[in-house]
Design a protein around this motif. Structure first.
Motif, mmCIF file in Angstrom:
data_model
loop_
_atom_site.group_PDB
_atom_site.id
_atom_site.type_symbol
_atom_site.label_atom_id
_atom_site.label_comp_id
_atom_site.label_asym_id
_atom_site.label_seq_id
_atom_site.Cartn_x
_atom_site.Cartn_y
_atom_site.Cartn_z
ATOM 1 N N ASP A 27 0.830 -1.204 0.000
ATOM 2 C CA ASP A 27 0.000 0.000 0.000
ATOM 3 C C ASP A 27 0.868 1.260 0.000
ATOM 4 O OD1 ASP A 27 -2.353 -1.485 -0.003
ATOM 5 O OD2 ASP A 27 -2.676 -1.285 2.163
ATOM 6 N N GLY A 28 1.950 1.214 0.742
ATOM 7 C CA GLY A 28 2.866 2.352 0.777
ATOM 8 C C GLY A 28 3.531 2.596 -0.566
ATOM 9 N N ILE A 29 3.860 1.522 -1.270
ATOM 10 C CA ILE A 29 4.467 1.653 -2.600
ATOM 11 C C ILE A 29 3.458 2.290 -3.553
ATOM 12 C CG2 ILE A 29 5.352 0.360 -4.577
ATOM 13 C CD1 ILE A 29 6.532 -1.642 -2.483
ATOM 14 N N VAL A 30 2.204 1.874 -3.474
ATOM 15 C CA VAL A 30 1.160 2.489 -4.304
ATOM 16 C C VAL A 30 1.065 3.980 -3.999
ATOM 17 C CG1 VAL A 30 -1.345 2.606 -4.674
ATOM 18 C CG2 VAL A 30 -0.181 0.401 -4.720
ATOM 19 N N ASP A 31 1.117 4.331 -2.723
ATOM 20 C CA ASP A 31 1.076 5.749 -2.351
ATOM 21 C C ASP A 31 2.227 6.530 -2.975
ATOM 22 O OD1 ASP A 31 -1.222 5.655 -0.785
ATOM 23 O OD2 ASP A 31 -0.121 5.318 1.091
ATOM 24 N N VAL A 32 3.419 5.958 -2.953
ATOM 25 C CA VAL A 32 4.595 6.648 -3.506
ATOM 26 C C VAL A 32 4.425 6.861 -5.012
ATOM 27 C CG1 VAL A 32 7.069 6.394 -3.983
ATOM 28 C CG2 VAL A 32 6.183 5.895 -1.699
ATOM 29 N N VAL A 33 3.989 5.831 -5.723
ATOM 30 C CA VAL A 33 3.789 5.965 -7.170
ATOM 31 C C VAL A 33 2.662 6.952 -7.457
ATOM 32 C CG1 VAL A 33 3.141 4.749 -9.293
ATOM 33 C CG2 VAL A 33 4.729 3.681 -7.681
ATOM 34 N N ALA A 34 1.575 6.882 -6.698
ATOM 35 C CA ALA A 34 0.450 7.796 -6.912
ATOM 36 C C ALA A 34 0.857 9.242 -6.642
ATOM 37 C CB ALA A 34 -0.737 7.400 -6.038
ATOM 38 N N GLU A 35 1.694 9.464 -5.648
ATOM 39 C CA GLU A 35 2.201 10.823 -5.400
ATOM 40 C C GLU A 35 3.044 11.303 -6.580
ATOM 41 O OE1 GLU A 35 1.450 13.079 -3.302
ATOM 42 O OE2 GLU A 35 0.281 11.876 -1.893
ATOM 43 N N GLU A 36 3.823 10.404 -7.154
ATOM 44 C CA GLU A 36 4.607 10.752 -8.336
ATOM 45 C C GLU A 36 3.676 11.115 -9.500
ATOM 46 O OE1 GLU A 36 8.114 8.814 -11.115
ATOM 47 O OE2 GLU A 36 7.740 7.917 -9.159
ATOM 48 N N VAL A 37 2.578 10.374 -9.644
ATOM 49 C CA VAL A 37 1.574 10.682 -10.666
ATOM 50 C C VAL A 37 0.982 12.065 -10.407
ATOM 51 C CG1 VAL A 37 -0.746 10.062 -11.482
ATOM 52 C CG2 VAL A 37 1.012 8.299 -11.256
ATOM 53 N N ASN A 38 0.623 12.345 -9.164
ATOM 54 C CA ASN A 38 0.060 13.658 -8.824
ATOM 55 C C ASN A 38 1.046 14.784 -9.129
ATOM 56 O OD1 ASN A 38 -2.532 12.933 -7.956
ATOM 57 N ND2 ASN A 38 -1.790 12.418 -5.917
ATOM 58 N N ASP A 39 2.311 14.569 -8.802
ATOM 59 C CA ASP A 39 3.330 15.579 -9.086
ATOM 60 C C ASP A 39 3.462 15.820 -10.593
ATOM 61 O OD1 ASP A 39 3.818 15.794 -6.367
ATOM 62 O OD2 ASP A 39 5.655 14.574 -6.416
ATOM 63 N N ALA A 84 -3.759 9.179 -2.179
ATOM 64 C CA ALA A 84 -3.090 9.884 -3.284
ATOM 65 C C ALA A 84 -3.799 9.608 -4.608
ATOM 66 C CB ALA A 84 -1.622 9.475 -3.361
ATOM 67 N N VAL A 85 -4.294 8.390 -4.819
ATOM 68 C CA VAL A 85 -5.063 8.085 -6.027
ATOM 69 C C VAL A 85 -6.372 8.866 -6.017
ATOM 70 C CG1 VAL A 85 -6.333 6.268 -7.257
ATOM 71 C CG2 VAL A 85 -4.033 5.813 -6.386
ATOM 72 N N LEU A 86 -7.028 8.913 -4.854
ATOM 73 C CA LEU A 86 -8.282 9.668 -4.750
ATOM 74 C C LEU A 86 -8.055 11.156 -5.020
ATOM 75 C CD1 LEU A 86 -9.855 7.903 -1.647
ATOM 76 C CD2 LEU A 86 -10.503 7.633 -4.064
ATOM 77 N N GLU A 87 -6.920 11.689 -4.574
ATOM 78 C CA GLU A 87 -6.594 13.098 -4.853
ATOM 79 C C GLU A 87 -6.425 13.326 -6.350
ATOM 80 O OE1 GLU A 87 -3.141 13.719 -2.414
ATOM 81 O OE2 GLU A 87 -4.355 14.059 -0.610
ATOM 82 N N ALA A 109 -18.171 9.452 -16.751
ATOM 83 C CA ALA A 109 -16.865 9.635 -17.391
ATOM 84 C C ALA A 109 -15.782 8.836 -16.674
ATOM 85 C CB ALA A 109 -16.495 11.117 -17.422
ATOM 86 N N LEU A 110 -15.802 8.852 -15.346
ATOM 87 C CA LEU A 110 -14.789 8.112 -14.590
ATOM 88 C C LEU A 110 -14.912 6.614 -14.830
ATOM 89 C CD1 LEU A 110 -14.642 10.078 -11.217
ATOM 90 C CD2 LEU A 110 -13.121 10.254 -13.196
ATOM 91 N N HIS A 111 -16.149 6.133 -14.958
ATOM 92 C CA HIS A 111 -16.331 4.715 -15.280
ATOM 93 C C HIS A 111 -15.812 4.414 -16.686
ATOM 94 C CE1 HIS A 111 -18.336 2.898 -11.868
ATOM 95 N NE2 HIS A 111 -19.010 4.021 -11.714
ATOM 96 N N ALA A 112 -16.085 5.308 -17.626
ATOM 97 C CA ALA A 112 -15.630 5.092 -19.004
ATOM 98 C C ALA A 112 -14.100 5.125 -19.083
ATOM 99 C CB ALA A 112 -16.229 6.144 -19.939
ATOM 100 N N LEU A 113 -13.493 6.038 -18.368
ATOM 101 C CA LEU A 113 -12.035 6.146 -18.391
ATOM 102 C C LEU A 113 -11.371 4.997 -17.636
ATOM 103 C CD1 LEU A 113 -11.678 9.976 -17.842
ATOM 104 C CD2 LEU A 113 -10.818 8.703 -19.824
ATOM 105 N N GLY A 114 -11.949 4.597 -16.523
ATOM 106 C CA GLY A 114 -11.370 3.518 -15.725
ATOM 107 C C GLY A 114 -9.919 3.793 -15.390
ATOM 108 N N SER A 115 -9.082 2.771 -15.474
ATOM 109 C CA SER A 115 -7.661 2.931 -15.152
ATOM 110 C C SER A 115 -6.948 3.817 -16.169
ATOM 111 C CB SER A 115 -6.974 1.563 -15.079
ATOM 112 O OG SER A 115 -7.010 0.922 -16.331
ATOM 113 N N ARG A 116 -7.554 4.017 -17.330
ATOM 114 C CA ARG A 116 -6.949 4.887 -18.346
ATOM 115 C C ARG A 116 -6.750 6.303 -17.793
ATOM 116 N NH1 ARG A 116 -6.701 3.833 -23.686
ATOM 117 N NH2 ARG A 116 -8.297 2.246 -23.467
ATOM 118 N N ALA A 117 -7.619 6.730 -16.890
ATOM 119 C CA ALA A 117 -7.456 8.056 -16.283
ATOM 120 C C ALA A 117 -6.124 8.164 -15.551
ATOM 121 C CB ALA A 117 -8.613 8.356 -15.325
ATOM 122 N N LEU A 118 -5.640 7.052 -15.016
ATOM 123 C CA LEU A 118 -4.355 7.042 -14.306
ATOM 124 C C LEU A 118 -3.165 6.838 -15.239
ATOM 125 C CD1 LEU A 118 -5.090 5.002 -11.075
ATOM 126 C CD2 LEU A 118 -4.200 7.325 -11.195
#
Length: 189
Positions: A27-39, A84-87, A109-118
């Motif tokens: 979970d912590g690794i996901v947070d780190v990657v998601a923070e990188e995505v946010n940045d 971080a993903v929710l942000e 829209a979020l359902h249509a985009l799914g993981s593509r949004a990330l």
């Protein structure tokens, strides 16, 4: 946890001082990657239209996943969603709201985009590692259209691929298709 401790030059028991279980580490690794995505998304210049800004943010997120090719698989295994993903999604919702989308339309829209949004897509088919390109005759007979398509289509750019078929061209095609459709719907609201 023992392998992680070895990599860190520590004892496994000392890791448990910081985390209760392996899942906490993941979970912590996901947070780190998601923070990188946010940045990465935050560094994208906002333009005059929501669609262009959303596209640039999503493609910036994709670049993070291209650097961490193992991350889409990890994200898919999590049973809870990282703050971080929710942000990241919250910022996407804000962008769409600012341009006149209703909450109902954004939800769709979020359902249509799914993981593509990330920045990645989940594979429709996954032949697995070491799968043979040779198709048995009985499969070709039962699935002639699918086998015909797959025999013609090859993704030969490993630098743009996050999975068997998730290459940059396919990713952008799907992204543009969804964003164009959403933009037309927004104009009708």
């Amino acid at each position: 946890m023992r392998r992680l401790a070895e990599e860190l030059g520590a004892e496994a028991m000392s890791l448990y001082y910081h985390v209760a279980k392996k899942e906490d580490v993941l979970d912590g690794i996901v947070d780190v990657v998601a923070e990188e995505v946010n940045d990465a998304a935050a560094r994208v210049d906002s333009g005059p239209d929501w669609k262009g800004t959303a596209r640039r943010r999503i493609l910036a997120a994709r670049q993070v996943f291209l650097r961490h090719r193992w991350a889409p698989g990890l994200f898919a295994t999590r049973s809870s969603t990282s703050m971080a993903v929710l942000e990241y999604y919250d910022n996407l919702v804000a962008l769409m709201r600012e341009d006149g989308f209703s909450h109902d339309r954004i939800h769709h829209a979020l359902h249509a985009l799914g993981s593509r949004a990330l920045g990645f897509t989940q594979e429709l088919f996954d032949p697995g590692t070491g799968a043979s390109a040779e198709v048995p005759a009985e499969v070709a007979e039962r699935l002639p259209n699918l086998v015909g398509m797959l025999s013609e289509i090859a993704h030969d750019d490993p630098d743009s691929t996050l999975g068997w078929c998730d290459d940059q061209a396919e990713f952008e095609f799907g992204l543009d298709l969804i964003l164009d459709g959403l933009d037309r719907l927004r104009e009708r609201d």
